[in-house]
Design a protein around this motif. Structure first.
Motif, PDB file in Angstrom:
ATOM      1  N   THR A  10       0.718  -1.159  -0.120  1.00 40.85           N
ATOM      2  CA  THR A  10       0.132   0.217  -0.004  1.00 40.85           C
ATOM      3  C   THR A  10       0.940   1.311   0.000  1.00 40.85           C
ATOM      4  N   LEU A  11       0.604   1.903  -0.954  1.00 42.42           N
ATOM      5  CA  LEU A  11       1.472   3.317  -1.348  1.00 42.42           C
ATOM      6  C   LEU A  11       1.051   4.376  -0.302  1.00 42.42           C
ATOM      7  N   LEU A  12       1.903   4.890   0.454  1.00 42.17           N
ATOM      8  CA  LEU A  12       1.533   6.109   1.404  1.00 42.17           C
ATOM      9  C   LEU A  12       1.623   7.478   0.369  1.00 42.17           C
ATOM     10  N   ALA A  13       0.375   8.108   0.812  1.00 41.84           N
ATOM     11  CA  ALA A  13       0.335   9.437   0.188  1.00 41.84           C
ATOM     12  C   ALA A  13       1.108  10.312   1.080  1.00 41.84           C
ATOM     13  N   LEU A  14       2.163  10.800   0.742  1.00 43.45           N
ATOM     14  CA  LEU A  14       2.900  11.769   1.579  1.00 43.45           C
ATOM     15  C   LEU A  14       3.351  13.085   0.761  1.00 43.45           C
ATOM     16  N   ARG A  15       3.299  14.163   1.758  1.00 46.46           N
ATOM     17  CA  ARG A  15       3.809  15.402   1.274  1.00 46.46           C
ATOM     18  C   ARG A  15       5.290  15.125   1.085  1.00 46.46           C
ATOM     19  N   PRO A  16       5.942  16.056   0.281  1.00 46.87           N
ATOM     20  CA  PRO A  16       7.711  16.059   0.296  1.00 46.87           C
ATOM     21  C   PRO A  16       8.364  15.930   1.556  1.00 46.87           C
ATOM     22  N   LYS A  17       7.892  16.762   2.460  1.00 47.49           N
ATOM     23  CA  LYS A  17       8.607  16.956   3.799  1.00 47.49           C
ATOM     24  C   LYS A  17       8.305  15.747   4.679  1.00 47.49           C
ATOM     25  N   GLU A  18       7.121  15.167   4.204  1.00 48.27           N
ATOM     26  CA  GLU A  18       6.525  14.094   5.297  1.00 48.27           C
ATOM     27  C   GLU A  18       7.567  12.871   4.625  1.00 48.27           C
ATOM     28  N   TYR A  19       7.610  12.789   3.348  1.00 47.07           N
ATOM     29  CA  TYR A  19       8.375  11.609   2.819  1.00 47.07           C
ATOM     30  C   TYR A  19       9.934  11.898   3.344  1.00 47.07           C
ATOM     31  N   ALA A  20      10.494  13.087   3.349  1.00 45.86           N
ATOM     32  CA  ALA A  20      11.754  13.293   3.917  1.00 45.86           C
ATOM     33  C   ALA A  20      12.188  13.045   5.043  1.00 45.86           C
ATOM     34  N   LEU A  21      10.881  13.411   6.149  1.00 43.23           N
ATOM     35  CA  LEU A  21      11.082  12.940   7.352  1.00 43.23           C
ATOM     36  C   LEU A  21      11.127  11.457   7.608  1.00 43.23           C
ATOM     37  N   LEU A  22      10.133  10.797   6.824  1.00 44.21           N
ATOM     38  CA  LEU A  22      10.254   9.277   6.997  1.00 44.21           C
ATOM     39  C   LEU A  22      11.486   8.703   6.611  1.00 44.21           C
ATOM     40  N   GLU A  23      12.045   9.108   5.454  1.00 40.73           N
ATOM     41  CA  GLU A  23      13.364   8.638   5.145  1.00 40.73           C
ATOM     42  C   GLU A  23      14.498   8.884   6.066  1.00 40.73           C
ATOM     43  N   VAL A  24      14.522   9.882   6.883  1.00 36.40           N
ATOM     44  CA  VAL A  24      15.580   9.884   7.841  1.00 36.40           C
ATOM     45  C   VAL A  24      15.307   9.190   9.085  1.00 36.40           C
ATOM     46  N   LEU A  25      13.979   9.007   9.409  1.00 34.80           N
ATOM     47  CA  LEU A  25      13.785   8.149  10.384  1.00 34.80           C
ATOM     48  C   LEU A  25      14.044   6.527  10.111  1.00 34.80           C
ATOM     49  N   ALA A  26      13.435   6.251   8.917  1.00 37.81           N
ATOM     50  CA  ALA A  26      13.754   5.055   8.313  1.00 37.81           C
ATOM     51  C   ALA A  26      15.161   4.709   8.185  1.00 37.81           C
ATOM     52  N   GLY A  27      16.080   5.602   7.849  1.00 33.39           N
ATOM     53  CA  GLY A  27      17.573   5.487   7.805  1.00 33.39           C
ATOM     54  C   GLY A  27      18.117   4.856   9.059  1.00 33.39           C
ATOM     55  N   ALA A  28      17.606   5.302  10.143  1.00 33.59           N
ATOM     56  CA  ALA A  28      18.265   4.721  11.347  1.00 33.59           C
ATOM     57  C   ALA A  28      17.029   3.996  12.340  1.00 33.59           C
ATOM     58  N   PRO A  29      16.512   2.961  12.112  1.00 34.15           N
ATOM     59  CA  PRO A  29      15.292   2.550  13.012  1.00 34.15           C
ATOM     60  C   PRO A  29      15.741   2.505  14.392  1.00 34.15           C
ATOM     61  N   GLY A  30      15.178   2.748  15.335  1.00 31.93           N
ATOM     62  CA  GLY A  30      15.395   2.966  16.641  1.00 31.93           C
ATOM     63  C   GLY A  30      16.259   3.880  17.261  1.00 31.93           C
ATOM     64  N   ARG A  31      16.568   4.806  16.303  1.00 31.91           N
ATOM     65  CA  ARG A  31      17.387   5.828  16.776  1.00 31.91           C
ATOM     66  C   ARG A  31      16.529   6.949  17.147  1.00 31.91           C
ATOM     67  N   VAL A  32      16.976   7.653  18.355  1.00 26.96           N
ATOM     68  CA  VAL A  32      16.169   8.716  18.561  1.00 26.96           C
ATOM     69  C   VAL A  32      16.927  10.206  17.918  1.00 26.96           C
ATOM     70  N   PHE A  33      16.275  10.882  17.192  1.00 27.70           N
ATOM     71  CA  PHE A  33      16.265  12.058  16.541  1.00 27.70           C
ATOM     72  C   PHE A  33      15.661  13.186  17.281  1.00 27.70           C
ATOM     73  N   SER A  34      16.316  14.283  17.692  1.00 28.60           N
ATOM     74  CA  SER A  34      16.063  15.320  18.197  1.00 28.60           C
ATOM     75  C   SER A  34      15.164  16.241  17.073  1.00 28.60           C
ATOM     76  N   ALA A  35      14.374  16.927  17.657  1.00 33.11           N
ATOM     77  CA  ALA A  35      13.646  18.137  16.667  1.00 33.11           C
ATOM     78  C   ALA A  35      14.669  18.884  15.746  1.00 33.11           C
ATOM     79  N   GLN A  36      15.591  19.291  16.569  1.00 34.80           N
ATOM     80  CA  GLN A  36      16.543  20.207  15.851  1.00 34.80           C
ATOM     81  C   GLN A  36      17.415  19.226  14.782  1.00 34.80           C
ATOM     82  N   GLN A  37      17.729  18.099  14.893  1.00 32.32           N
ATOM     83  CA  GLN A  37      18.434  17.452  14.108  1.00 32.32           C
ATOM     84  C   GLN A  37      17.454  16.981  12.856  1.00 32.32           C
ATOM     85  N   LEU A  38      16.175  16.868  13.153  1.00 35.31           N
ATOM     86  CA  LEU A  38      15.021  16.479  11.923  1.00 35.31           C
ATOM     87  C   LEU A  38      15.219  17.856  11.108  1.00 35.31           C
ATOM     88  N   LEU A  39      15.074  18.994  12.044  1.00 34.57           N
ATOM     89  CA  LEU A  39      14.788  20.356  11.316  1.00 34.57           C
ATOM     90  C   LEU A  39      16.030  20.331  10.157  1.00 34.57           C
TER      91      LEU A  39
END
Ligand code: CA
Length: 224
Positions: free
Chosen positions: A148-177
């Motif tokens: 099932t394809l997720l309908a994501l806006r560009p920034k939502e996709y980018a956010l998911l890609e960062v999180l999925a690049g390191a599952p289980g790792r905690v990212f701070s809001a600043q790092q994500l920004l």
């Protein structure tokens, strides 16, 4: 893509000469004449590297660098006048990536910029990230779970890609920004809002999908 440079330099002759040389060498250059204007330029998303003269008329090149470093890993090359040894050392201690002492050649400036940009490249991400049932195709910039394809806006996709690049790792809001928006001065509310929407879209999937966990006081992580 042309790398985008912030050139923060109060000497107009020198700055204009640098700018035209850098533009010919394939860079986009935003020039600021003092620390205050420099902050404005850095606040705009998409600056890849800053060339920062420490001797600015509003006197706060080091302060500006300290402000940048407290919230971002933006590559910074500091420029000092001859004899400003103390500034140069302070600049490196605060976390400048390199320094140049005036006078220097335009060719040397370009060589240093290219070297710092090369060092700061993030490691290549694999084409497809797999986290539990989630499949993130970084080439196509699409994510799906059990087909099932997720309908994501560009920034939502980018956010998911960062999180999925390191599952289980905690990212701070600043790092994500920094990683998703490329701008450290954005509001962390932006992250909260996007996490909220992305979490909703993951939860709406028909099959069980990874979830974004809030780690109170630290940030967010993706759990398979
Ligand atoms: Ca100066």
């Amino acid at each position: 893509m042309r790398p985008h440079l912030a050139l923060i330099e109060d000497d107009p002759d020198f700055a204009l000469m640098c700018r035209s040389y850098l533009e010919r060498e394939g860079f986009t250059v935003s020039w600021a004449m003092d620390a205050r204007a420099g902050q404005g330029v850095l606040r705009e998303a998409g600056v890849d590297l800053a060339v920062l003269d420490l001797g600015l008329p509003d006197g706060s090149g080091l302060e500006l660098l300290r402000g940048v470093r407290s919230i971002s890993r933006l590559p910074v090359i500091v420029v000092t006048g001859r004899g400003a040894e103390a500034d140069r050392v302070a600049g490196l201690e605060i976390g400048a990536d390199d320094y140049l002492v005036k006078p220097f050649s335009q060719r040397e400036l370009v060589a240093r910029i290219r070297a710092v940009l090369r060092r700061s490249q993030p490691p290549e991400t694999p084409e497809v990230l797999l986290v539990g049932s989630l499949r993130v195709d970084t080439g196509a910039r699409q994510a799906s779970a059990d087909g099932t394809l997720l309908a994501l806006r560009p920034k939502e996709y980018a956010l998911l890609e960062v999180l999925a690049g390191a599952p289980g790792r905690v990212f701070s809001a600043q790092q994500l920004l920094e990683q998703v928006w490329g701008a450290a001065w954005q509001q962390s509310a932006t992250v909260v809002e996007h996490v909220y929407r992305l979490r909703g879209k993951l939860a709406d999937l028909p099959a069980p999908a990874p979830r974004i966990t809030t780690v109170r006081g630290y940030g967010y992580r993706l759990d398979p």
